[in-house]
Design an enzyme around this catalytic site. Sequence first.
Site, PDB file in Angstrom:
ATOM      1  N   GLY A  69       0.826  -1.219   0.000  1.00 28.00           N
ATOM      2  CA  GLY A  69       0.000   0.000   0.000  1.00 28.00           C
ATOM      3  C   GLY A  69       0.856   1.262   0.000  1.00 28.00           C
ATOM      4  N   GLY A  93      -0.241   5.048  -1.012  1.00 28.84           N
ATOM      5  CA  GLY A  93      -1.288   5.744  -0.270  1.00 28.84           C
ATOM      6  C   GLY A  93      -0.768   6.957   0.486  1.00 28.84           C
ATOM      7  N   GLN A  94      -1.678   7.577   1.242  1.00 29.68           N
ATOM      8  CA  GLN A  94      -1.359   8.812   1.975  1.00 29.68           C
ATOM      9  C   GLN A  94      -0.182   8.584   2.929  1.00 29.68           C
ATOM     10  OE1 GLN A  94      -4.141   9.998   4.977  1.00 29.68           O
ATOM     11  NE2 GLN A  94      -3.355  12.073   5.102  1.00 29.68           N
ATOM     12  N   ASP A 115       2.405  -1.736  -4.401  1.00 32.91           N
ATOM     13  CA  ASP A 115       0.986  -1.341  -4.335  1.00 32.91           C
ATOM     14  C   ASP A 115       0.261  -2.081  -5.452  1.00 32.91           C
ATOM     15  OD1 ASP A 115      -0.435   1.357  -2.882  1.00 32.91           O
ATOM     16  OD2 ASP A 115      -1.508   0.547  -4.614  1.00 32.91           O
ATOM     17  N   ARG A 148      -1.591  -0.486  -7.470  1.00 28.32           N
ATOM     18  CA  ARG A 148      -1.512   0.459  -8.590  1.00 28.32           C
ATOM     19  C   ARG A 148      -0.060   0.769  -8.903  1.00 28.32           C
ATOM     20  NH1 ARG A 148      -3.584   5.523  -6.452  1.00 28.32           N
ATOM     21  NH2 ARG A 148      -3.050   4.709  -4.421  1.00 28.32           N
ATOM     22  N   TYR A 175     -14.594  -1.312   8.576  1.00 26.50           N
ATOM     23  CA  TYR A 175     -13.156  -0.984   8.706  1.00 26.50           C
ATOM     24  C   TYR A 175     -12.693  -1.197  10.147  1.00 26.50           C
ATOM     25  CZ  TYR A 175      -9.130   2.289   8.955  1.00 26.50           C
ATOM     26  OH  TYR A 175      -7.910   2.884   9.165  1.00 26.50           O
ATOM     27  N   LYS A 228     -10.015  -3.889  11.783  1.00 25.81           N
ATOM     28  CA  LYS A 228      -8.825  -3.498  12.560  1.00 25.81           C
ATOM     29  C   LYS A 228      -8.810  -4.197  13.924  1.00 25.81           C
ATOM     30  CE  LYS A 228      -6.703  -0.631   9.709  1.00 25.81           C
ATOM     31  NZ  LYS A 228      -5.429  -0.982   9.075  1.00 25.81           N
ATOM     32  N   ILE A 272      -4.754  11.105  10.200  1.00 27.86           N
ATOM     33  CA  ILE A 272      -3.409  11.610   9.868  1.00 27.86           C
ATOM     34  C   ILE A 272      -3.530  12.766   8.875  1.00 27.86           C
ATOM     35  CG2 ILE A 272      -1.149  11.013   8.925  1.00 27.86           C
ATOM     36  CD1 ILE A 272      -1.654   8.122   9.837  1.00 27.86           C
TER      37      ILE A 272
HETATM   38  P1  NAD Z   1      -4.738   5.021   1.498  1.00 32.98           P
HETATM   39  O1  NAD Z   1      -6.134   4.628   1.151  1.00 32.98           O
HETATM   40  O2  NAD Z   1      -4.267   6.388   1.163  1.00 32.98           O
HETATM   41  O3  NAD Z   1      -3.723   3.995   0.830  1.00 32.98           O
HETATM   42  C1  NAD Z   1      -3.945   2.611   0.822  1.00 32.98           C
HETATM   43  C2  NAD Z   1      -3.153   2.034  -0.332  1.00 32.98           C
HETATM   44  O4  NAD Z   1      -3.377   0.618  -0.331  1.00 32.98           O
HETATM   45  C3  NAD Z   1      -3.592   2.560  -1.702  1.00 32.98           C
HETATM   46  O5  NAD Z   1      -2.461   3.063  -2.405  1.00 32.98           O
HETATM   47  C4  NAD Z   1      -4.185   1.346  -2.398  1.00 32.98           C
HETATM   48  O6  NAD Z   1      -3.921   1.307  -3.788  1.00 32.98           O
HETATM   49  C5  NAD Z   1      -3.463   0.213  -1.686  1.00 32.98           C
HETATM   50  N1  NAD Z   1      -4.172  -1.063  -1.729  1.00 32.98           N
HETATM   51  C6  NAD Z   1      -5.488  -1.308  -1.551  1.00 32.98           C
HETATM   52  N2  NAD Z   1      -5.735  -2.630  -1.700  1.00 32.98           N
HETATM   53  C7  NAD Z   1      -4.547  -3.215  -1.952  1.00 32.98           C
HETATM   54  C8  NAD Z   1      -4.135  -4.552  -2.188  1.00 32.98           C
HETATM   55  N3  NAD Z   1      -5.009  -5.562  -2.214  1.00 32.98           N
HETATM   56  N4  NAD Z   1      -2.823  -4.788  -2.428  1.00 32.98           N
HETATM   57  C9  NAD Z   1      -1.924  -3.773  -2.420  1.00 32.98           C
HETATM   58  N5  NAD Z   1      -2.250  -2.488  -2.211  1.00 32.98           N
HETATM   59  C10 NAD Z   1      -3.547  -2.226  -1.989  1.00 32.98           C
HETATM   60  O7  NAD Z   1      -4.555   4.712   3.049  1.00 32.98           O
HETATM   61  P2  NAD Z   1      -3.536   5.405   4.068  1.00 32.98           P
HETATM   62  O8  NAD Z   1      -4.202   6.594   4.630  1.00 32.98           O
HETATM   63  O9  NAD Z   1      -2.196   5.544   3.438  1.00 32.98           O
HETATM   64  O10 NAD Z   1      -3.503   4.301   5.227  1.00 32.98           O
HETATM   65  C11 NAD Z   1      -2.443   3.360   5.330  1.00 32.98           C
HETATM   66  C12 NAD Z   1      -2.725   2.458   6.509  1.00 32.98           C
HETATM   67  O11 NAD Z   1      -2.800   3.244   7.703  1.00 32.98           O
HETATM   68  C13 NAD Z   1      -4.049   1.707   6.406  1.00 32.98           C
HETATM   69  O12 NAD Z   1      -3.891   0.404   6.932  1.00 32.98           O
HETATM   70  C14 NAD Z   1      -4.980   2.504   7.294  1.00 32.98           C
HETATM   71  O13 NAD Z   1      -5.993   1.706   7.842  1.00 32.98           O
HETATM   72  C15 NAD Z   1      -4.029   2.998   8.352  1.00 32.98           C
HETATM   73  N6  NAD Z   1      -4.525   4.227   8.994  1.00 32.98           N
HETATM   74  C16 NAD Z   1      -4.542   5.408   8.293  1.00 32.98           C
HETATM   75  C17 NAD Z   1      -5.047   6.556   8.892  1.00 32.98           C
HETATM   76  C18 NAD Z   1      -5.099   7.870   8.162  1.00 32.98           C
HETATM   77  O14 NAD Z   1      -5.613   8.855   8.730  1.00 32.98           O
HETATM   78  N7  NAD Z   1      -4.580   7.965   6.925  1.00 32.98           N
HETATM   79  C19 NAD Z   1      -5.500   6.499  10.214  1.00 32.98           C
HETATM   80  C20 NAD Z   1      -5.514   5.267  10.879  1.00 32.98           C
HETATM   81  C21 NAD Z   1      -4.987   4.141  10.255  1.00 32.98           C
HETATM   82  C1  AKB Z   2     -10.345   7.005   8.559  1.00 36.17           C
HETATM   83  O1  AKB Z   2     -10.918   8.084   8.777  1.00 36.17           O
HETATM   84  O2  AKB Z   2     -10.889   5.981   8.127  1.00 36.17           O
HETATM   85  C2  AKB Z   2      -8.873   6.927   8.905  1.00 36.17           C
HETATM   86  C3  AKB Z   2      -8.710   6.375  10.283  1.00 36.17           C
HETATM   87  C4  AKB Z   2      -8.833   7.272  11.444  1.00 36.17           C
HETATM   88  O3  AKB Z   2      -8.495   5.197  10.435  1.00 36.17           O
HETATM   89  N1  AKB Z   2      -8.294   8.211   8.748  1.00 36.17           N
END
Ligand code: NAD
Ligand code: AKB
Length: 318
Positions: free
Chosen positions: A8, A11-12, A34, A36, A139, A143, A169
């Site tokens: 992944g 992603g962000q 990823d 993509r 979701y 988790k 985040i």
């Molecule tokens: P995001 O949605 O920006 O990125 C997720 C990435 O995973 C994407 O690039 C997508 O293409 C890829 N993906 C999806 N399915 C896939 C698969 N089967 N194989 C490979 N890649 C795949 O998410 P993020 O914000 O970067 O979050 C990253 C992790 O952090 C996640 O596990 C999320 O639950 C966790 N998280 C994020 C936040 C937040 O605020 N961003 C908060 C809590 C937890």
């Molecule tokens: C969401 O809003 O789904 C994420 C998280 C807090 O896990 N940013």
Amino acid sequence: MANILITGANGQVGKVLTAKLQAIYGKNSVWATDLRDNPNFDGKFGILDATEESAISAMIQKHQITEIYHLAAILSAKGEANPLGTWDVNMKSLFAVFEAARKNKIQKVFFPSSIAVFGPNVNRALTPQNANLDPTTVYGISKVAGENWANYYFQRYGLDIRSLRYPGIIGYQSLPGGGTTDYAVEIYHKAILGETYDCFIAANTKLPMIFMDDAIRATIEIMQAPQENIKTRTAYNLASMSFTPSEIAGVIQKEIPAFSMKYTPDFRQDIAASWPEVIDDSPARQDWNWKPAYDLEKMTKEMLFQIEKQYNKALEVE
Ligand code: NAD
Ligand code: AKB
């Protein structure tokens, strides 16, 4: 020397974490993957479906991987559009990574959890580490299951999995991918563009948030901590700041007085209202010395500065 695999990575969080890991371990030691493609990626990149255990094992063996950061997941808001599909991706990828890690004797795995593990029946004003976990989103359910499986793999197989319950985040590096806390990133872009922000969360709904730099530092710090310091094998509460949409708007208005907000809460409001307002992260502070560096004011100055720079650069290119 560590050789690192990230799922992944587009992603962000992945974009920023990958660059940080490259800076620490060197570009040749970090494999970003990823679903993509990422044609302009500077470093080692491969397309990898994180639900495919055999593909993960093949990468591990080919590149002598020693650590995995498993970020791939479907987040809270996007997840509600397809609950069973979200469960499938989040759980299949978790098992694929944990099994590939166990079979190939990976040294350490990072798996991010979330404040989404909590539901409405906790003390939302200060949610403790060991609060009841009864989330209302698919979701959040995935988790909670992931945390329990992480603990199981540690107890049963000794697999060193470390995890954090990230708050929302907030980073300037990219737009978020389908979460409930996304509003707190979008708002800065609208402020810089001189547009009114139509917020999908109600004005007084408070949520835990963290600046990207702090989230990435926490991730590196928990992964680098001595194994005996990691006493929580589900996931650690991680806190930094908490605020409402009207509070973040007020802080932005100190920098950009003309900035205006309106509120049109949608289904994401119900999700936000089921999450904690503030979380207690004292175990993380005690066990591996976690301490955030950014508050709302400091983060806002940095977000506005960096996003304005990005838009100005884009204008120069045009
Ligand atoms: P995001 O949605 O920006 O990125 C997720 C990435 O995973 C994407 O690039 C997508 O293409 C890829 N993906 C999806 N399915 C896939 C698969 N089967 N194989 C490979 N890649 C795949 O998410 P993020 O914000 O970067 O979050 C990253 C992790 O952090 C996640 O596990 C999320 O639950 C966790 N998280 C994020 C936040 C937040 O605020 N961003 C908060 C809590 C937890
Ligand atoms: C969401 O809003 O789904 C994420 C998280 C807090 O896990 N940013």
